[in-house]
Motif scaffolding. Structure first.
Motif, short mmCIF file in Angstrom:
data_model
loop_
_atom_site.label_atom_id
_atom_site.label_comp_id
_atom_site.label_asym_id
_atom_site.label_seq_id
_atom_site.Cartn_x
_atom_site.Cartn_y
_atom_site.Cartn_z
N ILE A 245 -12.42 23.18 10.67
CA ILE A 245 -12.77 22.48 9.74
C ILE A 245 -14.11 22.85 9.08
CG2 ILE A 245 -13.75 19.97 9.27
CD1 ILE A 245 -11.98 19.06 11.56
N VAL A 246 -15.01 23.34 9.77
CA VAL A 246 -16.35 23.94 9.45
C VAL A 246 -15.92 25.24 8.39
CG1 VAL A 246 -18.32 24.99 10.06
CG2 VAL A 246 -17.75 22.94 11.22
N CYS A 247 -15.02 26.17 8.92
CA CYS A 247 -14.75 27.21 8.09
C CYS A 247 -14.22 26.80 6.94
CB CYS A 247 -13.73 28.16 9.15
SG CYS A 247 -14.51 29.01 10.36
N LYS A 248 -13.14 26.02 6.79
CA LYS A 248 -12.35 25.27 5.91
C LYS A 248 -13.73 24.79 4.88
CE LYS A 248 -8.56 24.83 3.59
NZ LYS A 248 -7.88 26.09 3.17
N ARG A 249 -14.44 23.94 5.27
CA ARG A 249 -15.38 23.28 4.29
C ARG A 249 -16.23 24.56 3.59
NH1 ARG A 249 -18.90 18.90 7.07
NH2 ARG A 249 -16.80 17.92 7.17
N LEU A 250 -16.36 25.70 4.41
CA LEU A 250 -17.31 26.89 3.77
C LEU A 250 -16.49 27.53 2.84
CD1 LEU A 250 -19.20 28.21 7.09
CD2 LEU A 250 -20.14 26.88 4.87
N GLU A 251 -15.23 27.63 3.00
CA GLU A 251 -14.28 28.21 2.01
C GLU A 251 -14.45 27.55 0.95
OE1 GLU A 251 -10.03 30.49 2.53
OE2 GLU A 251 -10.07 28.16 2.83
N GLY A 252 -14.35 26.14 1.15
CA GLY A 252 -14.18 25.42 0.10
C GLY A 252 -15.57 25.38 -0.73
N TYR A 253 -16.62 25.97 -0.19
CA TYR A 253 -17.92 26.17 -1.13
C TYR A 253 -18.00 27.53 -1.73
CZ TYR A 253 -20.08 22.11 1.70
OH TYR A 253 -20.36 21.15 2.11
N GLY A 254 -16.78 28.11 -1.63
CA GLY A 254 -16.53 29.51 -2.09
C GLY A 254 -17.05 30.72 -1.42
N MET A 255 -17.18 30.41 -0.05
CA MET A 255 -17.45 31.64 0.72
C MET A 255 -16.28 32.48 1.01
SD MET A 255 -20.25 30.34 3.59
CE MET A 255 -21.62 29.85 3.03
N ILE B 150 -13.97 35.13 3.78
CA ILE B 150 -13.83 35.15 5.34
C ILE B 150 -15.12 35.96 5.88
CG2 ILE B 150 -12.61 36.11 7.04
CD1 ILE B 150 -10.29 35.05 5.79
N GLU B 151 -15.47 37.25 5.10
CA GLU B 151 -16.42 37.95 5.65
C GLU B 151 -17.80 37.06 5.80
OE1 GLU B 151 -14.44 38.76 3.38
OE2 GLU B 151 -13.16 40.31 4.29
N GLU B 152 -18.15 36.35 4.68
CA GLU B 152 -19.51 35.79 4.74
C GLU B 152 -19.49 34.69 5.61
OE1 GLU B 152 -22.40 33.43 1.76
OE2 GLU B 152 -20.53 34.12 0.93
N ILE B 153 -18.40 33.94 5.98
CA ILE B 153 -18.20 32.79 6.82
C ILE B 153 -18.24 33.50 8.15
CG2 ILE B 153 -16.44 31.11 7.72
CD1 ILE B 153 -15.03 30.94 5.24
N ALA B 154 -17.76 34.59 8.47
CA ALA B 154 -17.86 35.21 9.94
C ALA B 154 -19.26 35.55 10.15
CB ALA B 154 -16.65 36.26 9.90
N GLU B 155 -20.00 36.13 9.23
CA GLU B 155 -21.21 36.59 9.31
C GLU B 155 -22.17 35.49 9.50
OE1 GLU B 155 -24.59 38.77 6.61
OE2 GLU B 155 -22.72 39.49 6.69
N ARG B 156 -21.84 34.33 8.72
CA ARG B 156 -22.88 33.12 8.98
C ARG B 156 -22.62 32.47 10.38
NH1 ARG B 156 -24.86 30.87 3.99
NH2 ARG B 156 -26.10 29.41 5.21
N LEU B 157 -21.37 32.35 10.70
CA LEU B 157 -21.11 31.71 11.91
C LEU B 157 -21.22 32.44 13.19
CD1 LEU B 157 -18.27 29.31 10.70
CD2 LEU B 157 -20.68 28.69 10.83
N LYS B 158 -21.46 33.61 12.91
CA LYS B 158 -21.57 34.59 14.13
C LYS B 158 -20.21 34.78 14.85
CE LYS B 158 -26.48 33.93 14.52
NZ LYS B 158 -26.71 33.37 13.51
N MET B 159 -19.20 34.90 13.88
CA MET B 159 -17.84 34.93 14.75
C MET B 159 -17.02 36.16 14.03
SD MET B 159 -16.36 31.14 13.90
CE MET B 159 -16.94 29.63 14.63
N SER B 160 -15.96 36.61 14.49
CA SER B 160 -15.14 37.85 14.05
C SER B 160 -14.38 37.27 12.95
CB SER B 160 -14.44 38.31 15.01
OG SER B 160 -13.33 37.59 15.35
N LYS B 161 -14.20 38.18 12.07
CA LYS B 161 -13.33 37.84 10.77
C LYS B 161 -11.98 37.35 11.21
CE LYS B 161 -14.31 41.82 8.74
NZ LYS B 161 -14.54 43.13 8.22
N LEU B 162 -11.28 38.06 12.21
CA LEU B 162 -10.02 37.68 13.04
C LEU B 162 -10.18 36.20 13.37
CD1 LEU B 162 -7.16 38.43 13.74
CD2 LEU B 162 -8.48 39.22 16.01
N TYR B 163 -11.04 35.74 14.07
CA TYR B 163 -11.04 34.52 14.42
C TYR B 163 -11.30 33.47 13.30
CZ TYR B 163 -12.61 30.62 17.61
OH TYR B 163 -12.52 29.34 18.16
#
Length: 158
Positions: free
Chosen positions: A69-79, A81-94
C-alpha cells in the motif's frame, strides 16, 4: 498538525499503537495522563510522511500487503520503482513484487489482507496462472477449508 476548516487537527504518523493503548491501559487501572508527542514541520511532504510509515516503524512490523500500500501510494505521487526502493531501503525487485500484488484482482488482495494467503503464494499463483489465478486460488481456498485449514498453502495449489 494541520488546519482543517478552522480547526487544528493532529495526524498521528508514528506511535499509533502506543496512542491507542493509553485508553485501554487507563481502563485497566493505569493512570496515564500524558502522551509524549513530537510534531513534524508543516513543510513535511506527504511523500516523506508516507516513506516514514516504513522506515521509522519500530512497532509492529508492516505486513507485505501494508508495505505494498505504501509503495502504491508513493507510485501515485509520481515516484518510479528505483526511487521507491531507494527511499524505503528495499530492492527494486521487492518493490516491483509489492506493486504487482497491489495490482492483483481485488479477490486476491482480499485473501492476502485477510491472512488466507501469503503475498508470496499470491504472486506465485498470478505468475503461474495469470488471468485464471482467482479461480485457482478460490479452489485452493475451498481445499484448505475442507482440510480444516484457514490459510492456503503451496500444498493446496496445483
Amino acid at each position: 498538525m494541520a488546519n482543517v476548516d478552522g480547526k487544528y487537527v493532529v495526524y498521528i504518523t508514528d506511535g499509533y499503537s502506543r496512542f491507542r493503548a493509553v485508553p485501554r491501559a487507563n481502563a485497566r487501572g493505569a493512570n496515564v495522563t500524558t502522551v509524549p508527542m513530537v510534531f513534524k514541520s508543516a513543510a513535511t511532504s506527504l511523500e516523506d510522511l508516507t516513506v516514514a510509515l516504513v522506515t521509522s516503524n519500530e512497532g509492529k512490523p508492516l505486513t507485505p500487503f501494508e508495505k505494498g500500500i505504501v509503495c502504491k501510494r508513493l507510485e501515485g505521487y509520481g515516484m518510479e520503482i528505483e526511487e521507491i526502493a531507494e527511499r524505503l531501503k528495499m530492492s527494486k525487485l521487492y518493490v516491483g513484487q509489492l506493486l504487482k500484488l497491489m495490482g492483483a484482482p481485488l479477490k486476491i488482495r482480499k485473501m492476502v489482507q485477510d491472512g488466507q494467503l501469503s503475498a508470496e503464494n499470491a504472486l506465485a499463483a498470478i505468475k503461474r496462472h495469470a488471468g485464471d489465478a482467482v479461480n485457482v486460488l478460490e479452489k485452493a481456498q475451498e481445499q484448505a477449508v475442507a482440510s480444516g485449514k484457514t490459510r492456503i498453502t503451496p500444498r493446496n495449489l496445483p
